[in-house]
Scaffold this motif. Structure first.
Motif, PDB file in Angstrom:
ATOM      1  N   ASP A  10       0.847  -1.181   0.000  1.00  0.00           N
ATOM      2  CA  ASP A  10       0.000   0.000   0.000  1.00  0.00           C
ATOM      3  C   ASP A  10       0.883   1.231   0.000  1.00  0.00           C
ATOM      4  O   ASP A  10       2.026   1.186   0.474  1.00  0.00           O
ATOM      5  CB  ASP A  10      -0.927   0.012   1.221  1.00  0.00           C
ATOM      6  N   SER A  11       0.377   2.311  -0.533  1.00  0.00           N
ATOM      7  CA  SER A  11       1.093   3.587  -0.483  1.00  0.00           C
ATOM      8  C   SER A  11       0.070   4.716  -0.468  1.00  0.00           C
ATOM      9  O   SER A  11      -1.025   4.582  -1.029  1.00  0.00           O
ATOM     10  CB  SER A  11       2.045   3.735  -1.675  1.00  0.00           C
ATOM     11  N   HIS A  12       0.426   5.781   0.187  1.00  0.00           N
ATOM     12  CA  HIS A  12      -0.410   6.971   0.248  1.00  0.00           C
ATOM     13  C   HIS A  12       0.504   8.193   0.229  1.00  0.00           C
ATOM     14  O   HIS A  12       1.607   8.153   0.772  1.00  0.00           O
ATOM     15  CB  HIS A  12      -1.237   7.026   1.549  1.00  0.00           C
ATOM     16  N   ALA A  13       0.041   9.263  -0.344  1.00  0.00           N
ATOM     17  CA  ALA A  13       0.770  10.522  -0.330  1.00  0.00           C
ATOM     18  C   ALA A  13       0.580  11.188   1.033  1.00  0.00           C
ATOM     19  O   ALA A  13      -0.431  10.977   1.705  1.00  0.00           O
ATOM     20  CB  ALA A  13       0.251  11.442  -1.430  1.00  0.00           C
ATOM     21  N   PHE A  14       1.570  11.991   1.412  1.00  0.00           N
ATOM     22  CA  PHE A  14       1.417  12.777   2.634  1.00  0.00           C
ATOM     23  C   PHE A  14       0.410  13.895   2.382  1.00  0.00           C
ATOM     24  O   PHE A  14       0.266  14.398   1.278  1.00  0.00           O
ATOM     25  CB  PHE A  14       2.757  13.378   3.067  1.00  0.00           C
ATOM     26  N   LYS A  15      -0.288  14.261   3.467  1.00  0.00           N
ATOM     27  CA  LYS A  15      -1.313  15.302   3.384  1.00  0.00           C
ATOM     28  C   LYS A  15      -1.302  16.111   4.674  1.00  0.00           C
ATOM     29  O   LYS A  15      -1.412  15.544   5.764  1.00  0.00           O
ATOM     30  CB  LYS A  15      -2.684  14.654   3.182  1.00  0.00           C
ATOM     31  N   GLU A  31       2.531  15.939   8.953  1.00  0.00           N
ATOM     32  CA  GLU A  31       1.587  15.519   7.926  1.00  0.00           C
ATOM     33  C   GLU A  31       1.164  14.079   8.177  1.00  0.00           C
ATOM     34  O   GLU A  31       1.917  13.282   8.721  1.00  0.00           O
ATOM     35  CB  GLU A  31       2.229  15.581   6.534  1.00  0.00           C
ATOM     36  N   LEU A  33      -1.188  10.691   6.259  1.00  0.00           N
ATOM     37  CA  LEU A  33      -1.285  10.040   4.960  1.00  0.00           C
ATOM     38  C   LEU A  33      -2.703  10.180   4.427  1.00  0.00           C
ATOM     39  O   LEU A  33      -3.669   9.884   5.121  1.00  0.00           O
ATOM     40  CB  LEU A  33      -0.883   8.565   5.064  1.00  0.00           C
ATOM     41  N   ALA A  34      -2.802  10.633   3.188  1.00  0.00           N
ATOM     42  CA  ALA A  34      -4.100  10.803   2.549  1.00  0.00           C
ATOM     43  C   ALA A  34      -4.706   9.436   2.287  1.00  0.00           C
ATOM     44  O   ALA A  34      -4.012   8.509   1.894  1.00  0.00           O
ATOM     45  CB  ALA A  34      -3.938  11.570   1.238  1.00  0.00           C
ATOM     46  N   GLY A  39      -5.742   6.095   6.492  1.00  0.00           N
ATOM     47  CA  GLY A  39      -4.514   6.094   5.698  1.00  0.00           C
ATOM     48  C   GLY A  39      -3.397   5.232   6.244  1.00  0.00           C
ATOM     49  O   GLY A  39      -2.251   5.372   5.826  1.00  0.00           O
ATOM     50  N   MET A 102       9.997   4.517   3.110  1.00  0.00           N
ATOM     51  CA  MET A 102       9.632   5.916   3.315  1.00  0.00           C
ATOM     52  C   MET A 102      10.833   6.748   3.754  1.00  0.00           C
ATOM     53  O   MET A 102      11.747   6.234   4.388  1.00  0.00           O
ATOM     54  CB  MET A 102       8.497   6.030   4.331  1.00  0.00           C
ATOM     55  N   CYS A 139      15.419   8.681  -3.622  1.00  0.00           N
ATOM     56  CA  CYS A 139      15.270   9.868  -2.776  1.00  0.00           C
ATOM     57  C   CYS A 139      16.569  10.251  -2.098  1.00  0.00           C
ATOM     58  O   CYS A 139      16.741  11.367  -1.662  1.00  0.00           O
ATOM     59  CB  CYS A 139      14.198   9.618  -1.720  1.00  0.00           C
TER      60      CYS A 139
END
Length: 145
Positions: A10-15, A31, A33-34, A39, A102, A139
């Protein structure tokens, strides 16, 4: 009975403006996770791995993002459903090995607490749960001049 292995990802963008939850732990971070639920990408990946191990579908089958009942839901609910599917199929969890990929936050300082929480949620011993973190190679590289 044979052994079954499941794989989850699974992956989610930071929000900004949402709490960061990983492995059932609220983590102090600017932040979160969206996601449609809380999340929690670790519990989502574990849920998918468990469901996949017994050919029960995936997290979206049980908890579709189009269903508003799961908006901001605690991902431990998803994991509990996967555990029910494992038990119904006549299996049990023997061990779990997870890798979080991450840049931030650093997981090493909280890995022990995270292992303990995941073990508690899975009803297994902490020694049967491994949680590691890796930094994505791309990264860490410096941009060319």
């Amino acid at each position: 009975m044979g052994m079954r292995i499941g794989y989850g990802f699974d992956s989610h963008a930071f929000k900004p403006g949402v709490p960061l939850v990983i492995g059932g732990l609220k983590i102090d971070h600017p932040e979160g996770l969206a996601g449609h639920s809380d999340g929690d990408l670790l519990l989502h990946a574990i849920t998918d791995a468990l469901l996949g191990a017994v050919s029960a579908g995936d997290i979206g089958t049980f908890f579709p993002p189009s269903d508003m009942r799961w908006k901001n839901a605690d991902s431990t609910l998803f994991l509990e459903t996967a555990l029910e599917e494992i038990a119904t199929a006549g299996y049990r969890i023997v061990n779990l090995d997870c890798v979080l990929i991450m840049m931030r936050p650093k997981i090493v300082p909280i890995a022990g607490e995270m292992r303990a929480r995941v073990a508690e949620l899975l009803h297994v011993s902490e020694r049967d749960v491994s949680i590691k973190a890796k930094t994505p190679e791309a990264c860490r590289r410096k941009a060319p001049p």
